[in-house]
Design an enzyme around this catalytic site. Structure first.
Site, PDB file in Angstrom:
ATOM      1  N   THR A   1       0.868  -1.046   0.169  1.00 40.26           N
ATOM      2  CA  THR A   1       0.132   0.114   0.064  1.00 40.26           C
ATOM      3  C   THR A   1       0.701   1.284   0.065  1.00 40.26           C
ATOM      4  O   THR A   1       2.094   1.244   0.693  1.00 40.26           O
ATOM      5  CB  THR A   1      -1.375   0.021   1.089  1.00 40.26           C
ATOM      6  OG1 THR A   1      -1.772   1.303   1.187  1.00 40.26           O
ATOM      7  CG2 THR A   1      -0.023  -0.073   2.685  1.00 40.26           C
TER       8      THR A   1
ATOM      9  N   TYR B   1      -1.681  -0.089   9.988  1.00 37.34           N
ATOM     10  CA  TYR B   1      -1.923  -0.212   8.616  1.00 37.34           C
ATOM     11  C   TYR B   1      -1.343  -0.103   7.628  1.00 37.34           C
ATOM     12  O   TYR B   1      -0.207  -1.377   6.937  1.00 37.34           O
ATOM     13  CB  TYR B   1      -3.285   0.705   8.053  1.00 37.34           C
ATOM     14  CG  TYR B   1      -3.422  -0.235   6.205  1.00 37.34           C
ATOM     15  CD1 TYR B   1      -3.934  -1.441   6.532  1.00 37.34           C
ATOM     16  CD2 TYR B   1      -3.296   0.400   5.608  1.00 37.34           C
ATOM     17  CE1 TYR B   1      -4.036  -2.263   4.491  1.00 37.34           C
ATOM     18  CE2 TYR B   1      -3.828   0.298   4.611  1.00 37.34           C
ATOM     19  CZ  TYR B   1      -3.949  -1.437   3.542  1.00 37.34           C
ATOM     20  OH  TYR B   1      -4.147  -1.960   3.150  1.00 37.34           O
TER      21      TYR B   1
END
Length: 325
Positions: free
Chosen positions: A117, A139
């Site tokens: 990501t 995350y």
């Protein structure tokens, strides 16, 4: 025909990858605990239910199917939740990935394409692959840790990997057979469609005082079909003995939250009800890709990733129901 294990194949991106794999003549085997995914989204190959942290179950599935490679999508990905419950993200995303890599190594499977990501970069507009990591939440931190883990497994065990750092993924497949469905939904475009079509009262705009032209966050959006095309190219790259590499997957063009809301209204021909809300902890001001390495190395182009096309395909999916049973 290759057999590809797809972790998270019952989810949004994973199910689109399975469809693309089948179309390309491969057998996608989904491995998913179906905690955030949908059994009904697994339409293109077998479903093996199991958790990434369950080593014995992973060993069983790998022994049965003997996959040629792994596409690793399975992860928790809610930024707000990651900020509130960091331990959950480290346990699931990092611990689960470690178990997967150990199982792959034991089974002699040496190729993996990893779903990373742009959140690894943190507050950094136009990052390139060489940009220093500075994640704002667990995350992004967990994905950065798995990238490091892949490098260590390459050095120790010869595991070969391609990692893709996604920017914001949107849209649905051209036939509207599968699409984006989260419970609860947290992504901007489906939320805007739901608000405009009366399926929710209003969309919340989190933060209107960012240092951007209209005060709202800016993101780079990529069509999900373009994204999975990159994954198939990543498999081909590994099959041709390409070196371990990481790629940004973005268009290099950013859109603000207000611009996306306006475009959804334009495509639907109706206003999108929305209300202003405080900033969310962990949200970066702007995240737009600053690299074309995927084009140079893989020949990848984001051909479908115009905002009207992404929104139109998402609307077509929602008009067919926009969910799974």
């Amino acid at each position: 025909m290759a057999t590809i294990l797809v972790t998270g194949g019952a989810g949004y991106i994973g199910s689109h990858a399975c469809k693309a794999l089948k179309k390309a003549g491969h057998l996608p085997v989904t491995y998913d605990n179906v905690s955030t995914g949908w059994r009904d989204a697994v339409r293109f190959g077998p479903l093996e239910e199991g958790d990434l942290t369950d080593r014995s179950r992973l060993d069983q599935v790998l022994a049965e199917w003997k996959p040629d490679a792994v596409l690793h999508f399975a992860a928790l990905s809610n930024v707000g939740e990651a900020t509130r419950k960091p331990g959950l993200y480290w346990r699931n995303n990092v611990g689960g990935s470690l178990t997967l890599l150990e199982a792959m190594t034991a089974a002699g499977i040496a190729k993996i394409v990893f779903s990373s990501t742009c959140a690894v970069y943190g507050e950094c507009d136009r990052p390139a692959e060489t940009t220093t990591f500075s994640p704002l939440n667990a995350y992004g931190g967990s994905k950065a840790a798995v990238e490091r883990m892949l490098a260590d497994f390459r050095a120790a065990h010869g595991l070969r990997s391609v990692s893709f750092r996604y920017f914001n993924v949107a849209g649905a497949d051209a036939e509207a057979e599968i699409g984006e469905a989260h419970d609860p939904e947290t992504h901007l475009i489906p939320l805007a469609i739901q608000a405009a079509t009366g399926r929710r009262d209003a969309l919340s705009v989190f933060g209107t005082d960012y240092d951007t032209p209209d005060g709202t966050c800016i993101r780079d959006y990529v069509h999900v079909e373009d994204l999975v095309d990159a994954h198939l190219r990543g498999l081909d790259y590994l099959g041709a003995d390409g070196a371990e590499t990481t790629f940004n997957l973005g268009t290099g063009r950013g859109f603000s939250v207000r611009e996306v809301i306006c475009e959804v209204g334009e495509v639907l021909g109706t206003a999108v009800p929305h209300v202003e809300a405080p900033r969310r902890i962990g949200d970066a001001t702007a995240l737009v890709s600053g690299s074309d390495l995927a084009l140079k190395e893989l020949g990848w182009r984001a051909e479908r990733s115009t905002l009207p096309q992404m929104i139109s395909s998402a609307i077509a999916w929602h008009q067919k129901g926009g969910g799974y049973s």
